[in-house]
Design an enzyme around this catalytic site. Structure first.
Site, short mmCIF file in Angstrom:
data_model
loop_
_atom_site.label_atom_id
_atom_site.label_comp_id
_atom_site.label_asym_id
_atom_site.label_seq_id
_atom_site.Cartn_x
_atom_site.Cartn_y
_atom_site.Cartn_z
N ALA A 152 -29.31 -0.97 14.30
CA ALA A 152 -29.65 -1.90 15.38
C ALA A 152 -30.74 -1.67 16.09
O ALA A 152 -31.60 -2.63 16.38
CB ALA A 152 -28.30 -1.77 16.26
N TYR A 153 -31.09 -0.47 16.34
CA TYR A 153 -32.32 -0.17 17.34
C TYR A 153 -33.40 -0.38 16.28
O TYR A 153 -34.56 -1.21 16.88
CB TYR A 153 -32.45 1.39 17.75
CG TYR A 153 -33.41 1.72 18.18
CD1 TYR A 153 -33.72 1.46 19.64
CD2 TYR A 153 -34.30 2.54 17.81
CE1 TYR A 153 -34.57 1.90 20.30
CE2 TYR A 153 -35.31 3.14 18.55
CZ TYR A 153 -35.88 2.78 19.77
OH TYR A 153 -36.62 3.30 20.44
N ALA A 154 -33.73 0.08 15.16
CA ALA A 154 -34.64 -0.57 14.16
C ALA A 154 -34.99 -1.76 13.96
O ALA A 154 -36.27 -2.42 14.01
CB ALA A 154 -34.84 0.33 13.00
N SER A 156 -34.01 -4.08 16.29
CA SER A 156 -34.73 -4.56 17.40
C SER A 156 -36.28 -4.41 17.70
O SER A 156 -37.00 -5.30 18.11
CB SER A 156 -33.89 -4.20 18.71
OG SER A 156 -34.24 -2.71 19.02
#
Length: 244
Positions: A152-154, A156
């Site tokens: 999810a972080y990557a 974004s």
């Protein structure tokens, strides 16, 4: 304010990399507007630190994904210091979980701050940053490292890497640079929270410098892009000590 003093807005400026960047830009002679989500004490400390170094600073509470709050943030910069020359968008959130276990509410929270926030701040910056200015967004080296639980972080931050060079081209003719900085593992609460000392040491061993980065390492890159680095434009700068 002197006629040639530049003004920077730094989101996420109450802690971590954002705070280090705000303090470094103040040392460089820029007036600094420190935007923060909710850490009132940290924001006050960041302003005091900037002022101790001889700089001028003010803190503004603002949700980077809220267009009215961001408009007010830029209004404050213009009213207090006469304009905006540099925007450092360091605000971000991270939620870690394997994809099969990811709570979609966490995905939405990451998307709201990291992607929508980049659009909202970038849109206002594109409208207001003065000629000769710089817009600096934040990505992550995780977009290359493919670490489990970081999907999810990557994702974004991959969006940030797509947005930044497009905005650079959209600002053709205005002498405004737009770049993204992609730190590797860095000694901030965002990275360290929930990690064992052994795990942190494993991350440190991944790069040939054999340490994790410091917020000041990243602030140095921000200082370059916000000042003398005028010929670097539309790029993602990986500041990670050489990790693959």
């Amino acid at each position: 304010m002197t006629d040639n003093q530049r003004t920077a807005i730094v989101t996420g400026g109450s802690r971590g990399i954002g705070r280090a960047a705000a303090e470094r830009l103040a040392e460089d002679g820029q007036a600094v507007v420190i935007a923060y989500a909710g850490n009132d004490a940290g924001a006050r400390e960041a302003v005091e630190a900037a002022e101790r170094g001889g700089g001028r600073a003010v803190a503004v509470r603002a949700d980077v994904a809220d267009e009215e709050a961001v408009t007010a943030l830029f209004d404050t910069a213009e009213q207090r210091f006469g304009g905006v020359d540099v925007v450092v968008h360091a605000a971000g959130v991270m939620r870690l979980a394997p994809l099969a276990e990811l709570d979609l509410a966490d995905l939405d929270a990451v998307h709201r701050t990291n992607v929508r926030g980049t659009f909202v701040v970038g849109r206002e910056a594109a409208r207001r940053v003065r000629r000769g200015g710089a817009i600096i967004n934040f990505s992550t080296s995780v977009t290359r490292l493919n670490i489990p639980a970081y999907a999810a972080y990557a994702a974004s931050k991959a969006a940030v890497e797509a947005i930044s060079p497009i905005l650079a081209k959209e600002l053709r003719g205005r002498d405004i640079t737009v770049n993204a900085v992609a730190p590797g593992p860095t000694a901030t609460s965002l990275f360290l929270d929930g990690k064992s000392e052994e795990l942190v040491e494993r991350f440190a061993a991944q790069n040939p410098m054999e340490r994790i980065g410091t917020p000041e390492d990243i602030a140095e890159v921000v200082s370059f892009l916000a000042g003398p680095g005028r010929w670097v434009n539309g790029q993602t700068v990986y500041a990670n000590g050489g990790v693959a």
